[in-house]
Design a protein around this motif. Structure first.
Motif, PDB file in Angstrom:
ATOM      1  N   TRP A   1      -2.672  -8.999   4.249  1.00 35.41           N
ATOM      2  CA  TRP A   1      -1.773  -8.515   3.307  1.00 35.41           C
ATOM      3  C   TRP A   1      -1.896  -9.070   1.571  1.00 35.41           C
ATOM      4  O   TRP A   1      -3.080  -9.468   1.246  1.00 35.41           O
TER       5      TRP A   1
ATOM      6  N   HIS B   1       2.977  -0.940   7.028  1.00 33.21           N
ATOM      7  CA  HIS B   1       4.177  -0.211   7.417  1.00 33.21           C
ATOM      8  C   HIS B   1       3.429   1.301   7.407  1.00 33.21           C
ATOM      9  O   HIS B   1       3.839   1.702   6.668  1.00 33.21           O
TER      10      HIS B   1
ATOM     11  N   TYR C   1      12.370   2.433   0.969  1.00 34.27           N
ATOM     12  CA  TYR C   1      12.884   1.034   0.773  1.00 34.27           C
ATOM     13  C   TYR C   1      11.962   0.546   0.628  1.00 34.27           C
ATOM     14  O   TYR C   1      12.076  -0.578  -0.362  1.00 34.27           O
TER      15      TYR C   1
ATOM     16  N   GLU D   1       9.815  -1.428  -2.161  1.00 37.29           N
ATOM     17  CA  GLU D   1      10.183  -2.761  -2.321  1.00 37.29           C
ATOM     18  C   GLU D   1       8.661  -3.208  -2.908  1.00 37.29           C
ATOM     19  O   GLU D   1       8.105  -4.344  -4.541  1.00 37.29           O
ATOM     20  N   TRP D   2       7.571  -3.077  -2.078  1.00 39.14           N
ATOM     21  CA  TRP D   2       6.543  -3.194  -2.108  1.00 39.14           C
ATOM     22  C   TRP D   2       5.780  -2.944  -3.556  1.00 39.14           C
ATOM     23  O   TRP D   2       4.879  -3.410  -4.073  1.00 39.14           O
TER      24      TRP D   2
END
Lengths: 163, 277
Positions: A61, A119, A125, A129-130
């Motif tokens: 992450w 992902h 979207y 966002e990222w």
């Protein structure tokens, strides 16, 4: 219970290597990566969690390394931009001219690389966002977005179908 | 670099966390419970707060729980905003957490840290207020479970050394019709001019706000006015705007008058969409 009191030696698992460093418990990971390990790919920008130039990947992450203590990273797998070796996003940034001055590039690379792993079928979207986590003052946003879209497997499959 | 170094403790149990808090406090050391750390690190770096030790709650299993247990959704205080958003277990909470800070920071910010933060917006508390959730706390007398309204009034009111373990939300609130609106001055990623979370439950609209005053709040007075279908919508909204619990924020992001203007427009849309006419 884990305790770090005063100056201490910790082992960090960085780019598939164990590296020993001496830290104060309040040292942030960014400073340790740059000053003790010579991994200067993570850039100090705002040092306040706003710009994303210092982003690294921890356990898959994206994390802003200015907002995590080095001692918190013990036992976790840290990847810096130096640990990205022939990742598809690197070539995509070249192909799409997704940088100008380059200061924000390593942070964007890490976010895009993590996105592509977590992902692979990210809808628009989610990509938006990222990418909103990082700032590019040269405003290469459009090119960066095209670069990350090009490496997502869903788009590569589409390209194959189109061929 | 943080100018004043602090020590770091990562307890494995709630009891250890409470013990180390008491031991440090008895020595005159000022400890702080630590979740994602983003607020403590930024404020310690700028010298806005001084902590001598942090007690990281992320290794305590009870604080990491996220899932349904019977008819209740249990959210541990050390669960990150991105874990909540990715889990898609509670759509209103997912939406609210997904609009706090940016995505990368959401991977670090914990819901307990956000609710207890000193930054005034604390938006993740809004769905918790609307769903009348229970809060599980651990302190020197062990565990206690209370309604959020008993411990949240403008901010969390905990005893010294007490930590939030979990939030427990009834299933009846999980799929209730809802609206989440976040209005900012310019950028999508910013503090709110107004964040509104609204939910329809038992045919009544519930509403909670952040960005209007210097604390997040849910007002049953405002809800009663808005749900009074005997009066005109415009009248209801005007009356609701007179019932702010404190002065409306008036700063460079937006004047008090502008925030009230945004409030009225947004409420009208909420009534329209949730069928409160």
């Amino acid at each position: 219970m884990i305790k770090y009191e005063g100056k201490c030696i910790i082992d960090l698992y960085v780019n598939n290597e164990v590296r020993s460093v001496t830290v104060w418990p309040s040292d942030v990971l960014l400073d340790i990566l740059r000053e003790q390990l010579g991994l200067t790919g993570a850039k100090p920008g705002c040092k306040n969690g706003d710009c994303g130039a210092c982003t690294v990947i921890i356990d898959g992450w994206p994390v802003k390394s200015c907002l995590i203590l080095a001692v918190e990273a013990v036992g976790h797998q840290i990847t810096t931009v130096e640990g990205l070796i022939n990742a598809p996003i690197q070539q995509a940034f070249v192909d799409f001219s997704a940088f100008q001055c380059g200061y924000c590039t390593s942070g964007f690379l890490m976010v895009c690389h993590s996105l592509s792993l977590i992902h692979p079928d990210a809808p628009e979207y989610v990509i938006e966002e990222w990418l909103q986590s990082n700032l590019c003052r040269c405003t290469s946003y459009s090119e960066i977005r095209k670069a990350v879209e090009s490496i997502l497997p869903k788009n590569q499959n589409q390209e194959l179908k189109d061929q | 670099m943080i100018p004043e170094p602090f020590d770091y403790y990562q307890p494995d149990t709630m009891q250890e966390a409470e013990n180390v808090f008491q031991v440090l406090s008895a020595k005159g050391i000022c400890p702080a419970f630590y979740g994602g750390g983003s607020e403590i690190i930024t404020m310690a770096r700028s010298g806005s707060i001084k902590v001598h030790a942090v007690i990281d709650l992320k290794a305590i299993p009870e604080c990491k729980v996220l899932g349904f247990y019977g008819q209740k959704l249990v959210v541990g205080s050390a669960v990150t905003l991105s874990q909540i958003a990715e889990s898609k277990l509670f759509p209103l909470l997912e939406k609210t957490c997904g609009r706090i800070s940016d995505h990368t920071n959401q991977c670090r910010i914990t819901i307990g840290g956000n609710v207890c933060g000193t930054i005034i917006y604390r938006e993740s508390v809004l769905p918790l207020l609307l769903s009348d959730c229970d809060v599980v706390l651990f302190g020197k007398n062990g565990i206690r479970q209370v309604k959020i309204s008993e411990v949240f009034d403008r901010r969390m009111k905990l005893n010294s050394g007490e930590l939030i373990v979990q939030f427990i939300i009834g299933r009846e609130f999980i799929n209730a019709p809802f609206i989440h609106v976040k209005k900012t001055k310019n950028e999508k990623i910013d503090y709110p001019l107004l964040t509104l979370a609204a939910m329809k439950h038992l045919d009544k609209i519930r509403m909670a706000f952040s960005g209007l005053c210097k604390f997040p709040f849910r007002s049953t007075v405002i809800e009663d006015l808005i749900n009074n279908t005997n009066s005109e919508i415009k009248t209801r909204i005007e009356n609701a705007a007179l019932q702010m619990p404190d002065l409306v924020l008036n700063n460079v992001d937006g004047s008090d008058q502008y925030r009230l203007f945004v409030f009225k427009n947004t409420i009208e849309n909420v009534i329209e969409q949730l069928g409160g006419r």
